[in-house]
Design a protein around this motif. Structure first.
Motif, mmCIF file in Angstrom:
data_model
loop_
_atom_site.group_PDB
_atom_site.id
_atom_site.type_symbol
_atom_site.label_atom_id
_atom_site.label_comp_id
_atom_site.label_asym_id
_atom_site.label_seq_id
_atom_site.Cartn_x
_atom_site.Cartn_y
_atom_site.Cartn_z
ATOM 1 N N HIS A 78 0.713 -0.909 -0.122
ATOM 2 C CA HIS A 78 0.066 -0.150 -0.011
ATOM 3 C C HIS A 78 0.922 1.413 -0.141
ATOM 4 O O HIS A 78 2.059 1.128 0.316
ATOM 5 C CB HIS A 78 -1.040 0.054 1.335
ATOM 6 C CG HIS A 78 -0.144 0.007 2.418
ATOM 7 N ND1 HIS A 78 -0.158 1.337 3.049
ATOM 8 C CD2 HIS A 78 0.206 -0.839 3.295
ATOM 9 C CE1 HIS A 78 0.622 1.067 4.104
ATOM 10 N NE2 HIS A 78 0.781 -0.042 4.439
ATOM 11 N N ASP A 79 0.232 2.622 -0.381
ATOM 12 C CA ASP A 79 1.087 3.527 -0.305
ATOM 13 C C ASP A 79 1.193 3.886 0.899
ATOM 14 O O ASP A 79 0.309 3.785 1.878
ATOM 15 C CB ASP A 79 0.332 4.771 -1.256
ATOM 16 C CG ASP A 79 1.195 5.942 -1.311
ATOM 17 O OD1 ASP A 79 2.100 5.886 -2.212
ATOM 18 O OD2 ASP A 79 0.947 6.804 -0.441
ATOM 19 N N HIS A 104 9.272 0.520 -1.302
ATOM 20 C CA HIS A 104 9.880 0.839 -2.623
ATOM 21 C C HIS A 104 9.056 1.664 -3.352
ATOM 22 O O HIS A 104 7.947 2.292 -3.241
ATOM 23 C CB HIS A 104 9.514 -0.645 -3.537
ATOM 24 C CG HIS A 104 10.017 -1.657 -2.791
ATOM 25 N ND1 HIS A 104 11.503 -1.997 -2.862
ATOM 26 C CD2 HIS A 104 9.667 -2.679 -2.223
ATOM 27 C CE1 HIS A 104 11.709 -3.146 -2.286
ATOM 28 N NE2 HIS A 104 10.547 -3.530 -1.826
ATOM 29 N N THR A 105 9.907 2.341 -4.311
ATOM 30 C CA THR A 105 9.131 3.464 -5.322
ATOM 31 C C THR A 105 8.684 2.610 -6.479
ATOM 32 O O THR A 105 9.593 2.016 -7.270
ATOM 33 C CB THR A 105 10.178 4.335 -5.764
ATOM 34 O OG1 THR A 105 10.875 5.121 -4.520
ATOM 35 C CG2 THR A 105 9.421 5.460 -6.487
ATOM 36 N N PRO A 106 7.467 2.416 -6.698
ATOM 37 C CA PRO A 106 7.126 1.506 -7.734
ATOM 38 C C PRO A 106 7.413 2.012 -9.186
ATOM 39 O O PRO A 106 7.328 3.350 -9.516
ATOM 40 C CB PRO A 106 5.437 1.284 -7.603
ATOM 41 C CG PRO A 106 5.301 2.648 -6.837
ATOM 42 C CD PRO A 106 6.300 2.978 -6.089
ATOM 43 N N PRO A 107 7.620 1.021 -10.080
ATOM 44 C CA PRO A 107 8.079 1.315 -11.446
ATOM 45 C C PRO A 107 6.788 1.768 -12.225
ATOM 46 O O PRO A 107 6.673 0.574 -13.309
ATOM 47 C CB PRO A 107 9.036 0.210 -12.110
ATOM 48 C CG PRO A 107 8.206 -0.943 -10.840
ATOM 49 C CD PRO A 107 7.778 -0.334 -9.734
ATOM 50 N N ASP A 134 5.834 2.546 -1.807
ATOM 51 C CA ASP A 134 4.859 1.457 -1.269
ATOM 52 C C ASP A 134 5.534 0.796 -0.341
ATOM 53 O O ASP A 134 6.772 0.718 -0.194
ATOM 54 C CB ASP A 134 4.720 0.435 -2.465
ATOM 55 C CG ASP A 134 3.754 1.004 -3.669
ATOM 56 O OD1 ASP A 134 2.882 1.607 -3.308
ATOM 57 O OD2 ASP A 134 3.896 0.205 -4.822
ATOM 58 N N VAL A 135 4.654 0.593 0.771
ATOM 59 C CA VAL A 135 5.064 0.013 1.988
ATOM 60 C C VAL A 135 4.769 -1.560 1.739
ATOM 61 O O VAL A 135 3.567 -1.832 1.410
ATOM 62 C CB VAL A 135 4.545 0.323 3.331
ATOM 63 C CG1 VAL A 135 4.827 -0.372 4.514
ATOM 64 C CG2 VAL A 135 4.693 1.956 3.544
ATOM 65 N N VAL A 136 5.642 -2.478 1.830
ATOM 66 C CA VAL A 136 5.274 -3.816 1.691
ATOM 67 C C VAL A 136 5.479 -4.555 3.095
ATOM 68 O O VAL A 136 6.315 -4.504 3.752
ATOM 69 C CB VAL A 136 6.501 -4.461 0.811
ATOM 70 C CG1 VAL A 136 6.270 -6.045 0.495
ATOM 71 C CG2 VAL A 136 6.674 -3.701 -0.518
ATOM 72 N N TRP A 137 4.377 -5.405 3.092
ATOM 73 C CA TRP A 137 4.120 -6.204 4.335
ATOM 74 C C TRP A 137 4.422 -7.604 3.977
ATOM 75 O O TRP A 137 3.831 -7.965 2.963
ATOM 76 C CB TRP A 137 2.926 -5.796 5.134
ATOM 77 C CG TRP A 137 2.782 -4.517 5.443
ATOM 78 C CD1 TRP A 137 2.270 -3.372 5.003
ATOM 79 C CD2 TRP A 137 2.893 -3.992 6.925
ATOM 80 N NE1 TRP A 137 2.264 -2.127 5.652
ATOM 81 C CE2 TRP A 137 2.625 -2.762 6.980
ATOM 82 C CE3 TRP A 137 3.454 -4.608 8.007
ATOM 83 C CZ2 TRP A 137 2.879 -1.775 8.156
ATOM 84 C CZ3 TRP A 137 3.368 -3.867 9.281
ATOM 85 C CH2 TRP A 137 3.062 -2.506 9.021
ATOM 86 N N GLU A 138 4.854 -8.293 4.914
ATOM 87 C CA GLU A 138 4.730 -10.041 4.715
ATOM 88 C C GLU A 138 4.469 -10.914 5.799
ATOM 89 O O GLU A 138 4.651 -10.614 6.981
ATOM 90 C CB GLU A 138 6.158 -10.225 4.035
ATOM 91 C CG GLU A 138 6.350 -11.772 3.526
ATOM 92 C CD GLU A 138 7.797 -11.822 2.575
ATOM 93 O OE1 GLU A 138 7.489 -11.573 1.606
ATOM 94 O OE2 GLU A 138 8.479 -12.169 3.338
#
Length: 167
Positions: free
Chosen positions: A123-124, A145-148, A160-164
């Motif tokens: 999510h942003d 990450h800065t999305p491409p 983008d914040v990445v959760w796992e």
């Protein structure tokens, strides 16, 4: 009855169009697929892609329902051993735990698919409400990450914040 998830289907077209249309102002700051010209053909395209995704085992879109009425959508998008979950709710149904419960069910669904080792939510960074869901469910933030893709839109900051969560 409460909140339930079920597979989207063609019979949902009119109700999905109504729910998305009523949610445009709420969704527009966060999702690129929302536009003022969202119409019946947009819903038909979503439902067709959903059907193909289920058949191919790659995309599993679910209606989030409350007492039988659609209040949002949660999807599980599979790529190899990773499933990415996305979700949205009608603004009249936010803040009630529906998204958290829906995502919790989708996590179990995803890990039930053969070979899935990780479930992610992206999510942003500015979408604080969306970030609350993975936090409440025990996901770990694994990156930013800065999305491409196209530049940030609406209220996005473009990170983008990445959760796992791993099994």
């Amino acid at each position: 009855m409460g909140m339930r998830l079920r597979r989207v289907n063609d019979a949902d077209a009119a109700e999905l169009l109504r729910v998305v249309t009523e949610s445009l102002a709420h969704l527009r700051p966060w999702v690129s697929w929302v536009s003022d010209d969202y119409d019946a053909s947009s819903v038909a395209g979503f439902l067709a892609a959903s059907k193909v995704g289920w058949e191919n085992g790659t995309l599993f879109n679910h209606a989030i329902t409350v007492d039988g009425a659609i209040v949002g959508v949660a999807g599980a998008d599979r790529a190899g051993d990773v499933v990415e979950i996305g979700y949205w709710l009608h603004p009249a149904h936010t803040g009630r735990g529906h998204a958290t419960r829906a995502v919790a069910e989708l996590v179990e669904f995803a890990f039930g698919l053969g070979g899935v080792r990780r479930v992610q939510i992206w999510h942003d960074e500015a979408n604080i409400a969306s970030g609350g869901v993975p936090r409440r469910l025990g996901f770990t933030e694994v990156g930013r990450h800065t999305p491409p893709r196209q530049p940030a839109f609406g209220n996005e900051v473009g990170v983008d914040v990445v959760w796992e969560l791993t099994r």
